[in-house]
Design an enzyme around this catalytic site. Structure first.
Site, mmCIF file in Angstrom:
data_model
loop_
_atom_site.group_PDB
_atom_site.id
_atom_site.type_symbol
_atom_site.label_atom_id
_atom_site.label_comp_id
_atom_site.label_asym_id
_atom_site.label_seq_id
_atom_site.Cartn_x
_atom_site.Cartn_y
_atom_site.Cartn_z
ATOM 1 N N HIS A 1 0.833 -1.222 0.000
ATOM 2 C CA HIS A 1 0.000 0.000 0.000
ATOM 3 C C HIS A 1 0.864 1.266 0.000
ATOM 4 C CE1 HIS A 1 -3.299 -2.706 1.344
ATOM 5 N NE2 HIS A 1 -2.334 -3.232 2.064
ATOM 6 N N SER B 1 16.030 20.927 -16.302
ATOM 7 C CA SER B 1 14.830 21.708 -16.577
ATOM 8 C C SER B 1 15.270 22.978 -17.294
ATOM 9 C CB SER B 1 14.140 22.055 -15.250
ATOM 10 O OG SER B 1 13.461 23.280 -15.352
ATOM 11 N N LYS C 1 17.174 21.307 -10.955
ATOM 12 C CA LYS C 1 16.483 20.048 -11.227
ATOM 13 C C LYS C 1 17.264 19.037 -12.061
ATOM 14 C CE LYS C 1 12.368 19.327 -11.278
ATOM 15 N NZ LYS C 1 10.993 19.174 -11.755
ATOM 16 N N GLU D 1 10.135 8.074 -17.135
ATOM 17 C CA GLU D 1 8.818 8.695 -17.366
ATOM 18 C C GLU D 1 8.324 8.396 -18.779
ATOM 19 O OE1 GLU D 1 8.296 12.739 -15.000
ATOM 20 O OE2 GLU D 1 10.244 12.651 -15.969
ATOM 21 N N GLN E 1 -5.204 -4.713 -43.465
ATOM 22 C CA GLN E 1 -4.073 -3.838 -43.790
ATOM 23 C C GLN E 1 -3.729 -2.958 -42.585
ATOM 24 O OE1 GLN E 1 -3.426 -2.441 -47.872
ATOM 25 N NE2 GLN E 1 -3.826 -0.384 -47.110
HETATM 26 N N1 ARG Z 1 -1.687 -4.501 -48.568
HETATM 27 C C1 ARG Z 1 -2.552 -5.576 -48.261
HETATM 28 C C2 ARG Z 1 -2.601 -5.831 -46.757
HETATM 29 O O1 ARG Z 1 -1.770 -5.303 -46.113
HETATM 30 C C3 ARG Z 1 -2.087 -6.794 -48.965
HETATM 31 C C4 ARG Z 1 -3.164 -7.800 -49.223
HETATM 32 C C5 ARG Z 1 -4.142 -7.219 -50.196
HETATM 33 N N2 ARG Z 1 -5.116 -8.168 -50.622
HETATM 34 C C6 ARG Z 1 -6.204 -7.840 -51.291
HETATM 35 N N3 ARG Z 1 -7.000 -8.771 -51.620
HETATM 36 N N4 ARG Z 1 -6.484 -6.594 -51.562
HETATM 37 O O2 ARG Z 1 -3.423 -6.531 -46.238
#
Ligand code: ARG
Length: 464
Positions: A161, A282, A288, A295, A327
């Site tokens: 604590h 600082s 300081k 941090e 993606q």
């Molecule tokens: N740039 C795409 C990704 O990162 C690659 C795969 C794309 N596939 C597709 N069917 N458009 O996922």
């Protein structure tokens, strides 16, 4: 040379090019270029397999591999140019290969899709990073062990604590972080098993009618297994969640140590001094010295936890199989990796050259509090008094001492006898902080003999 603009024209089904904004919105080349080496490795394995399986001739495979290696060299010297027209790293490589080889370059993508390709690249990339992070965690453990080895007999107040509880061997306190880092390493090894499965050859989602051999590419790329189900192969991102979750715990451990270092460096604690190598000043207050490094590490946790949330949310509503949402996994994974790698590096440097323990301050701290109160109770237990009753007696003694502004060691032997007649002069020995620590020899306890065993065992473990 034949110029192919893959991203803008697609197949003959498309009549016009993309709206320029949509093209940029759709593209991932700005960040997935990070996967270039893995994309080349995956493509080389695929081309060789196509040759071995008789899908293309061995001569064609040889030329494709040569072309891909040429691209690797071009990238090395900064001559592999990509643009938003390439959409992603996979198209960029294929486009350049076709530039270099003409029609033969067009054979590389046989029996493969970008869906299994991106999954392969990402797993190859992450597998390397997991191995690097493991070594970084080991360096962090070793840096902790050096301080632990030097401080077996240095005492530090132990807290619960954030109230003074019982004194500890400083080595014992530091070894707790080595244990956490070890669990982090084990968790990452476990995640690695599920990163280390090949999706290549799952093709777009359903597999392929081309007579490929998935085990061949898996073996060439160092994957011990392949995804058994092609749909799962192109749409599994569990590993990205597992990885980011494991890294979240690494960050939590670094952050907890950071918090302690920040507290210890304050005037209120004064348990450590920050060296000039790792402390900052600082702009306004000349006196300081700030603990910016811990941090920042503490602050960076938020990015990784955010990335975990990002991945969970990205995946949760997706129907099988591949969806372009995936993606979005890359930036979350890349940022998680760069954050944890820089944080581990910073914390290791901080431990190696950024802090010194203030022995005098620590010695005073453990000698000027009531953290030996439990030991008086244990002493009474040794004399046959039931623990709960001993606890009550000592509680009263502490209250009286506080009122008088004295410590337990300041009570005279007559006063102790008055408290309870079983108490003898050996009570003073029991109250000394060193003895208090030395006596906790239960397994896993802070007693010097126990901590010494731990130090020996970690020295052996981390040496290998
Ligand atoms: N740039 C795409 C990704 O990162 C690659 C795969 C794309 N596939 C597709 N069917 N458009 O996922």
């Amino acid at each position: 040379m034949l110029k192919v603009d893959l991203a803008n024209t697609w197949s003959d089904r498309f009549e016009s090019g993309l709206n320029p904004f949509v093209q940029r919105f759709n593209a991932s080349i700005s960040f997935d270029i990070k996967l270039l080496q893995e994309d080349l490795d995956g493509s080389i394995a695929h081309a060789l397999m196509l040759g071995e399986c008789g899908v293309i001739t061995n001569e064609e495979a040889r030329q494709i591999v040569e072309g891909l290696e040429k691209i690797r060299l071009e990238a090395k010297v900064g001559n592999f140019k990509t643009s938003v027209d390439d959409e992603d790293v996979h198209f960029a490589v294929e486009r350049r290969l076709i530039d270099l080889l003409g029609p033969i370059g067009k054979k590389l993508h046989t029996g493969r899709s970008r869906n299994d390709q991106v999954g392969t690249d990402l797993r190859l990339w992450l597998r390397k990073r997991i191995d690097e992070i493991d070594q970084q965690l080991k360096r962090f453990q070793k840096a902790l062990l050096v301080h632990a080895d030097n401080n077996l007999y240095t005492l530090i107040p132990g807290y619960t604590h954030l109230q003074r509880a019982q004194p500890l061997s400083l080595a014992h306190h530091l070894l707790a972080y080595i244990e956490m880092a070890q669990r982090d390493r084990e968790r990452l090894q476990d995640v690695r098993k599920r990163v280390n499965i090949s999706p290549l050859g799952s093709a777009a989602l359903a597999g392929t009618s081309i007579p490929i051999d998935r085990m061949k590419t898996a073996k060439a790329l160092g994957f011990p297994a392949i995804y058994a189900n092609s749909l799962d192969g192109v749409s599994d991102r569990d590993f990205s969640v597992e990885f980011t979750s494991a890294i979240s715990l690494v960050m939590i451990h670094l952050s907890r140590l950071s918090e302690e270092i920040i507290l210890w460096a304050s005037d209120e604690f004064s348990f450590i001094r920050l060296t000039d190598r790792c402390a900052t000043g600082s702009s306004l207050m000349p006196q300081k010295k700030n603990p910016d490094i811990p941090e920042l590490v503490r602050g960076k946790c938020g990015r990784v936890f955010g990335n975990l949330q990002c991945l969970l949310t990205m995946i949760k509503g997706l129907p099988l199989s591949y969806n372009k949402d995936f993606q979005e996994d890359k930036e979350a994974i890349f940022d998680t990796v760069s954050t944890v790698q820089s944080s581990l590096e910073a914390m290791s440097i901080l431990l190696e050259e950024g802090l010194e323990f203030c022995q005098e301050k620590l010695a005073i701290a453990v000698a000027t509090d009531f953290s030996n109160a439990t030991d008086v109770a244990d002493y009474l237990v040794g004399k046959g008094i039931p623990f709960r009753q001993a606890y009550q007696i000592v509680g009263r003694v502490v209250k009286d001492c506080l009122a008088k502004g004295i410590l337990l060691k300041d009570l005279s032997i007559d006063q102790w006898r008055e408290i309870n007649s079983v108490i003898e002069a050996d009570i003073y020995e029991k109250l000394a902080p060193k003895q208090v620590v030395a006596s906790r020899i239960s397994q896993g306890g802070t007693g010097f003999v126990r901590v010494e065993e731990q130090l020996t065992s970690w020295r052996t473990q981390l040496d290998s």
